[in-house]
Design a protein around this motif. Structure first.
Motif, PDB file in Angstrom:
ATOM      1  N   ALA A   1     -14.616  13.722 -10.116  1.00 12.18           N
ATOM      2  CA  ALA A   1     -15.924  13.297  -9.594  1.00 12.18           C
ATOM      3  C   ALA A   1     -15.752  12.239  -8.513  1.00 12.18           C
ATOM      4  O   ALA A   1     -16.500  12.227  -7.529  1.00 12.18           O
ATOM      5  CB  ALA A   1     -16.783  12.754 -10.738  1.00 12.18           C
ATOM      6  N   ALA A   2     -14.775  11.354  -8.665  1.00 11.58           N
ATOM      7  CA  ALA A   2     -14.532  10.316  -7.665  1.00 11.58           C
ATOM      8  C   ALA A   2     -14.138  10.926  -6.333  1.00 11.58           C
ATOM      9  O   ALA A   2     -14.587  10.490  -5.265  1.00 11.58           O
ATOM     10  CB  ALA A   2     -13.442   9.363  -8.160  1.00 11.58           C
ATOM     11  N   ARG A   3     -13.301  11.944  -6.372  1.00 14.27           N
ATOM     12  CA  ARG A   3     -12.867  12.588  -5.131  1.00 14.27           C
ATOM     13  C   ARG A   3     -14.028  13.335  -4.460  1.00 14.27           C
ATOM     14  O   ARG A   3     -14.210  13.246  -3.245  1.00 14.27           O
ATOM     15  CB  ARG A   3     -11.706  13.547  -5.422  1.00 14.27           C
ATOM     16  N   ARG A   4     -14.801  14.059  -5.255  1.00 14.03           N
ATOM     17  CA  ARG A   4     -15.890  14.840  -4.671  1.00 14.03           C
ATOM     18  C   ARG A   4     -16.995  13.938  -4.115  1.00 14.03           C
ATOM     19  O   ARG A   4     -17.440  14.099  -2.976  1.00 14.03           O
ATOM     20  CB  ARG A   4     -16.460  15.800  -5.716  1.00 14.03           C
ATOM     21  N   LEU A   5     -17.461  12.993  -4.924  1.00 13.63           N
ATOM     22  CA  LEU A   5     -18.550  12.123  -4.497  1.00 13.63           C
ATOM     23  C   LEU A   5     -18.113  11.159  -3.404  1.00 13.63           C
ATOM     24  O   LEU A   5     -18.910  10.795  -2.534  1.00 13.63           O
ATOM     25  CB  LEU A   5     -19.100  11.354  -5.697  1.00 13.63           C
ATOM     26  N   GLY A   6     -16.859  10.732  -3.462  1.00 16.52           N
ATOM     27  CA  GLY A   6     -16.359   9.855  -2.407  1.00 16.52           C
ATOM     28  C   GLY A   6     -16.359  10.537  -1.059  1.00 16.52           C
ATOM     29  O   GLY A   6     -16.712   9.940  -0.032  1.00 16.52           O
ATOM     30  N   ARG A   7     -15.989  11.785  -1.047  1.00 19.98           N
ATOM     31  CA  ARG A   7     -15.895  12.525   0.216  1.00 19.98           C
ATOM     32  C   ARG A   7     -17.265  12.940   0.750  1.00 19.98           C
ATOM     33  O   ARG A   7     -17.498  12.913   1.964  1.00 19.98           O
ATOM     34  CB  ARG A   7     -15.027  13.773   0.023  1.00 19.98           C
ATOM     35  N   HIS A   8     -18.179  13.303  -0.130  1.00 17.59           N
ATOM     36  CA  HIS A   8     -19.435  13.912   0.315  1.00 17.59           C
ATOM     37  C   HIS A   8     -20.673  13.035   0.115  1.00 17.59           C
ATOM     38  O   HIS A   8     -21.780  13.467   0.465  1.00 17.59           O
ATOM     39  CB  HIS A   8     -19.633  15.245  -0.400  1.00 17.59           C
ATOM     40  N   VAL A   9     -20.521  11.831  -0.425  1.00 19.03           N
ATOM     41  CA  VAL A   9     -21.667  10.927  -0.567  1.00 19.03           C
ATOM     42  C   VAL A   9     -21.322   9.524  -0.062  1.00 19.03           C
ATOM     43  O   VAL A   9     -21.937   9.024   0.885  1.00 19.03           O
ATOM     44  CB  VAL A   9     -22.145  10.845  -2.038  1.00 19.03           C
ATOM     45  N   LEU A  10     -20.336   8.886  -0.677  1.00 19.87           N
ATOM     46  CA  LEU A  10     -20.025   7.494  -0.358  1.00 19.87           C
ATOM     47  C   LEU A  10     -19.222   7.328   0.916  1.00 19.87           C
ATOM     48  O   LEU A  10     -19.228   6.258   1.534  1.00 19.87           O
ATOM     49  CB  LEU A  10     -19.249   6.855  -1.525  1.00 19.87           C
TER      50      LEU A  10
ATOM     51  N   THR B   1     -18.628  26.197   4.569  1.00 18.10           N
ATOM     52  CA  THR B   1     -17.382  26.807   4.107  1.00 18.10           C
ATOM     53  C   THR B   1     -17.020  26.403   2.675  1.00 18.10           C
ATOM     54  O   THR B   1     -16.060  26.930   2.122  1.00 18.10           O
ATOM     55  CB  THR B   1     -16.224  26.406   5.033  1.00 18.10           C
ATOM     56  N   MET B   2     -17.778  25.479   2.108  1.00 12.15           N
ATOM     57  CA  MET B   2     -17.490  25.022   0.749  1.00 12.15           C
ATOM     58  C   MET B   2     -17.735  26.143  -0.252  1.00 12.15           C
ATOM     59  O   MET B   2     -18.761  26.823  -0.199  1.00 12.15           O
ATOM     60  CB  MET B   2     -18.355  23.803   0.391  1.00 12.15           C
ATOM     61  N   LYS B   3     -16.802  26.354  -1.166  1.00 17.19           N
ATOM     62  CA  LYS B   3     -16.971  27.383  -2.184  1.00 17.19           C
ATOM     63  C   LYS B   3     -18.185  27.069  -3.055  1.00 17.19           C
ATOM     64  O   LYS B   3     -18.517  25.916  -3.302  1.00 17.19           O
ATOM     65  CB  LYS B   3     -15.719  27.472  -3.060  1.00 17.19           C
TER      66      LYS B   3
ATOM     67  N   GLN C   1     -21.376  23.544  -6.583  1.00 15.81           N
ATOM     68  CA  GLN C   1     -22.137  23.329  -7.805  1.00 15.81           C
ATOM     69  C   GLN C   1     -21.569  22.164  -8.602  1.00 15.81           C
ATOM     70  O   GLN C   1     -22.318  21.377  -9.192  1.00 15.81           O
ATOM     71  CB  GLN C   1     -22.146  24.595  -8.654  1.00 15.81           C
ATOM     72  N   ARG C   2     -20.239  22.027  -8.631  1.00 19.08           N
ATOM     73  CA  ARG C   2     -19.643  20.876  -9.326  1.00 19.08           C
ATOM     74  C   ARG C   2     -20.064  19.570  -8.667  1.00 19.08           C
ATOM     75  O   ARG C   2     -20.371  18.583  -9.344  1.00 19.08           O
ATOM     76  CB  ARG C   2     -18.119  21.000  -9.332  1.00 19.08           C
ATOM     77  N   LEU C   3     -20.066  19.544  -7.339  1.00 15.24           N
ATOM     78  CA  LEU C   3     -20.479  18.343  -6.611  1.00 15.24           C
ATOM     79  C   LEU C   3     -21.935  18.007  -6.900  1.00 15.24           C
ATOM     80  O   LEU C   3     -22.281  16.845  -7.157  1.00 15.24           O
ATOM     81  CB  LEU C   3     -20.262  18.569  -5.112  1.00 15.24           C
TER      82      LEU C   3
END
Length: 451
Positions: free
Chosen positions: A130-139, A178-180, A185-187
């Motif tokens: 979650a840290a990797r996904r949210l860091g890249r696409h939110v924070l 291009t995101m799967k 959905q996980r993000l």
């Protein structure tokens, strides 16, 4: 001395028609007044409310002096005005208690809790998915090595109090095309969990409508199909394919001097159809050799803590392969481990004991396995998909298939309906009875060429 409010007749278009141009008020309660400002081409609604010794004022919408989509009649304007005043009053109370809670703060708190939870499970400090996904696409995230810095999204600066469905929908629309679908959905699930967690921790400071805003704002648009099938055709492996996978796992294991560790975990994944996170937590006592079964720990999915195990019968060949790591060890020890190494003196590596498998440690071995098995598109989850479909094709009750795989019948029916239909075809065919009536005295006609 406070002035007495002179109320105007503004409840209907006909009543407002006779009013002079200008501003007219009507009381909603002692401290809230709904206003109607009449102009040359119609009027607008506004509201004012007591704020200390004076009033605060805000627009509400366009009056229904003309019939047009979005225009508000008196009742709709009154409802909107009351909601606006309530929101502004709660916002003022929230700001009085401290800085406004932003989405960035909510996400950061959620990441910290996820990192802490995953670190406790792993027994070491780690960064959660979650840290990797949210860091890249939110924070956003700073530059790292060759990776350029990623700025925070506009959504990060929005306060939870002022958040709208449009804010969330705009963020969702901005995600890379291009995101799967599964990654997307996980993000989205991570962000939804972060916002709901922040609401639960700050309910006194936030509007009760926040959960509904999160639910509808992050929902997929209508008439779209963003969720790719969980079980695709090329991920359902035949018995021959699974045999090739296990043979490849044994060969990769031997070539890398892994002592059977890799082969055993792939074997258990195939035999049980369990998730990797469950298989990695199986203990020695869960391998019941005499009974020919494995007690698989329940999944940690969901918000509630769960305990217990699922009884999964396996073949004698699987049990025999597990005997070397199940005999003579503590019942509480993790059954499936792997050798760990640590780097010393620059480029030298030395053994650092054994420990449970981590999901990241399967990436390279799995790549080698699927290349050796000549199944380039195979994912580790294919073993679970194949186990579920195998149970369906064997005509096991769907409830039993779901129970053996620690999931729900609704999930099975949603994602494996194609195989349910084909797997039950023979049972349905056996229930077929002749429908076309036959005459008792029907004359039998010998076909030409018959015996």
């Amino acid at each position: 001395m406070a002035k007495t409010l002179v109320e105007a007749k503004i409840t209907t278009p006909s009543a407002r028609k006779d009013l002079p141009a200008g501003l007219h008020w009507r009381g909603l309660d002692r401290e809230v007044h709904l206003g109607y400002r009449k102009g040359k081409r119609g009027g607008v609604w506004l509201v004012r409310w007591r704020n200390g010794v004076g009033y605060k004022q805000a627009p509400v919408g366009i009056a229904d002096d003309t019939i047009k989509a979005g225009n508000l009649n008196f009742q709709a304007a009154e409802k909107a005005a009351r909601a606006l005043v309530e929101r502004e009053r709660q916002l003022a109370a929230s700001e009085a208690e401290g800085p406004a809670l932003t989405i960035a703060k909510a996400v950061a708190d959620y990441i910290a809790s996820r990192d802490d939870r995953d670190a406790k499970r792993a027994g070491r400090a780690i960064r959660s998915d979650a840290a990797r996904r949210l860091g890249r696409h939110v924070l956003g995230q700073p530059a790292r090595g060759k990776e350029q810095a990623i700025p925070a999204t506009p959504l990060a600066g929005v306060t939870l109090y002022m958040m709208t469905e449009n804010d969330l929908q705009a963020w969702r629309a901005s995600l890379p095309s291009t995101m799967k679908a599964t990654t997307r959905q996980r993000l989205i699930n991570d962000l939804k969990a972060a916002l709901n967690s922040a609401y639960n921790a700050n309910r006194a400071k936030l509007l009760p409508s926040v959960p509904a805003i999160v639910k509808h704002g992050l929902r997929a648009p209508e008439h779209t199909d963003e969720a790719e099938p969980v079980a695709r055709d090329n991920q359902i492996l035949s018995d021959a394919d699974i045999a090739r996978v296990l043979r490849a796992a044994r060969e990769v294991d031997a070539e890398n001097d892994m002592g059977g560790d890799l082969f055993r975990i792939v074997l258990v994944l195939a035999a049980t159809g369990a998730r990797f996170s469950q298989v990695a937590r199986i203990r020695v006592s869960d391998c019941q050799i005499a009974a020919g079964r494995i007690m698989v720990p329940v999944s940690r999915k969901g918000r509630r803590a769960k305990s217990g195990s699922i009884t999964v019968p396996v073949g004698r060949d699987v049990i025999d392969a597990l005997v070397p790591v199940a005999t003579g060890r503590s019942p509480d020890a993790i059954l499936l481990e792997r050798q760990r190494y640590e780097q010393v003196k620059g480029i030298q590596w030395q053994r650092a004991g054994r420990g449970p498998w981590q999901s990241a440690e399967m990436v390279r071995p799995w790549q080698a396995i699927k290349e050796r098995a000549e199944l380039p598109d195979m994912i580790p989850y294919a073993l679970r998909h194949s186990s579920i479909v195998k149970g369906i094709r064997a005509n096991l009750p769907i409830r039993l298939v779901a129970a053996l795989h620690d999931t729900s019948t609704a999930m099975i029916e949603r994602h494996y309906s194609k195989w349910i239909t084909s797997g039950l075809e023979e049972m349905a065919r056996a229930a077929i009875v002749p429908l076309v009536p036959q005459d008792d005295g029907a004359r039998v006609v010998q076909l030409r060429g018959g015996a």
